[in-house]
Write an enzyme that holds these catalytic residues in place. Structure first.
Site, PDB file in Angstrom:
ATOM      1  NE  ARG A   1      -2.963  -3.211  -1.529  1.00  0.00           N
ATOM      2  CZ  ARG A   1      -2.636  -4.231  -0.459  1.00  0.00           C
ATOM      3  NH1 ARG A   1      -1.366  -4.255  -0.533  1.00  0.00           N
ATOM      4  NH2 ARG A   1      -3.609  -4.680   0.125  1.00  0.00           N
TER       5      ARG A   1
ATOM      6  CE  LYS B   1      -6.372  -0.362   4.696  1.00  0.00           C
ATOM      7  NZ  LYS B   1      -7.714  -0.690   4.104  1.00  0.00           N
TER       8      LYS B   1
ATOM      9  NE  ARG C   1      -3.679  -2.067   2.689  1.00  0.00           N
ATOM     10  CZ  ARG C   1      -3.378  -3.273   3.356  1.00  0.00           C
ATOM     11  NH1 ARG C   1      -2.280  -3.374   4.065  1.00  0.00           N
ATOM     12  NH2 ARG C   1      -4.376  -4.093   3.568  1.00  0.00           N
TER      13      ARG C   1
ATOM     14  CG  HIS D   1      -4.755   1.263  -4.540  1.00  0.00           C
ATOM     15  ND1 HIS D   1      -4.268   0.769  -3.416  1.00  0.00           N
ATOM     16  CD2 HIS D   1      -6.071   0.414  -4.771  1.00  0.00           C
ATOM     17  CE1 HIS D   1      -5.304  -0.216  -2.683  1.00  0.00           C
ATOM     18  NE2 HIS D   1      -6.303  -0.498  -3.628  1.00  0.00           N
TER      19      HIS D   1
ATOM     20  CE1 TYR E   1      -5.857  -7.332  -7.393  1.00  0.00           C
ATOM     21  CE2 TYR E   1      -6.101  -8.288  -4.701  1.00  0.00           C
ATOM     22  CZ  TYR E   1      -5.850  -7.139  -5.695  1.00  0.00           C
ATOM     23  OH  TYR E   1      -5.611  -5.787  -5.223  1.00  0.00           O
TER      24      TYR E   1
END
Length: 333
Positions: A276, A205, A183, A273, A308
């Site tokens: 990523r 996070k 991230r 992003h 994904y």
């Protein structure tokens, strides 16, 4: 927790926010979103239940008097009335709706998640409620969109077109995005000491740490950058600005966009992003198990990672087309 939240939150809300800040270790932004969502809910309910004078401006409605008795009287129907208000009447400050009113499904879904979390806390943690009235609260249906990502060829093209004033730094940044799927906040927070040989320590996070292995490309890119990085005693940050301070999230965002454009790609469609997403897609497409990918990306829930799996679906489609019988048609007799 900021001063506004402490001053405007009644004890029952403040306890909930404190629980998420200290026990759950949620980010300040997440806790702030909980506060805004629940303040909006309480303000609406005061209007809905006719507990304030007509004509009172929505932003002037105080919620400090919200207590146990108030929340015990909130029903599932009240929650759906709130969602109807959000969908049709609530002014959309971001202007995503054509008429400027009505929050989109994603914004409403987030508020549903907040309401569910709040009432779950009141039932299971605070023991204020015996039965959770929001167990059957449905979330708006969201359109499933596939994450945008670069192909392998486009990724290589991007890496081949990193030029400018800080090429070693920028190359290392983009290499880490494309290989480790970090991230932007995780990359910005990296320190030199986080790299130990072939591993890197990442703070994700909720202040959750994870250790990732660095492939040869990442090790070489970091090594090349550290050779030109100014040796500053009191600066722990891995990536520095020209003023020898930790690079900001905003600056990373800008430099990624700049190099994407320099590579001839559409910078309006791709960002850090999306890099990523690219890392995740390339790893999954080359045999990485989805549960391993979950650990690499630092996802708390597997269903977040499963967006994904569109790669696998695409491979299945191509496999079907590759069958030598794919073009056979029934002959007319």
């Amino acid at each position: 927790m900021n001063r506004e939240m402490r001053l405007e939150s009644p004890p029952i809300l403040l306890d909930f926010l404190t629980h998420h800040e200290t026990i759950k270790s949620h980010s300040p932004k997440t806790v702030e979103e909980y506060f805004f969502d629940l303040r909006m809910l309480f303000r609406f309910l005061k209007i809905h239940k006719r507990l304030i004078d007509e004509g009172t401006d929505f932003s002037d409605i105080a919620i400090l008097d919200i207590d146990e008795n108030f929340v015990k009287r909130i029903t599932l129907s009240d929650a759906y009335a709130f969602l109807a208000y959000l969908s049709g009447e609530r002014v959309n400050l971001r202007g995503k709706q054509r008429d400027g009113k009505g929050l989109g499904a994603t914004a409403r879904a987030r508020k549903v998640a907040t309401i569910r979390s709040f009432f779950k806390y009141l039932t299971l943690r605070a023991h204020i409620l015996e039965i959770n009235p929001m167990l059957e609260l449905d979330s708006p249906r969201l359109k499933k969109t596939l994450p945008r990502y670069l192909t392998e060829a486009e990724s290589l093209n991007l890496l081949d077109n990193i030029h400018g004033k800080n090429p070693e730094r920028d190359y290392a940044i983009i290499t880490l995005f494309l290989n480790c799927g970090l991230r932007i906040s995780e990359l910005q927070g990296l320190n030199v000491a986080d790299v130990q040989g072939e591993t890197i320590r990442v703070l994700g996070k909720g202040n959750k740490e994870r250790i990732l292995f660095l492939n040869n490309a990442c090790q070489l890119a970091i090594q090349s950058y550290l050779e030109v990085r100014p040796p500053i005693e009191n600066e722990r940050a891995m990536f520095l600005t020209r003023r020898q301070k930790r690079i900001s999230v905003e600056m990373i965002h800008v430099l990624v966009k700049k190099h994407i454009a320099m590579a001839g790609l559409d910078s309006s469609q791709y960002s850090s992003h999306k890099l990523r997403h690219t890392a995740a897609t390339l790893m999954l497409g080359n045999g990485v198990d989805v549960r391993v990918l979950q650990e690499v990306l630092g996802h708390e829930h597997l269903n977040t990672t499963q967006i994904y799996t569109h790669v696998e679906n695409e491979q299945l489609r191509l496999a079907a087309k590759a069958n030598p019988l794919a073009k056979v048609k029934k002959k007319n007799k």
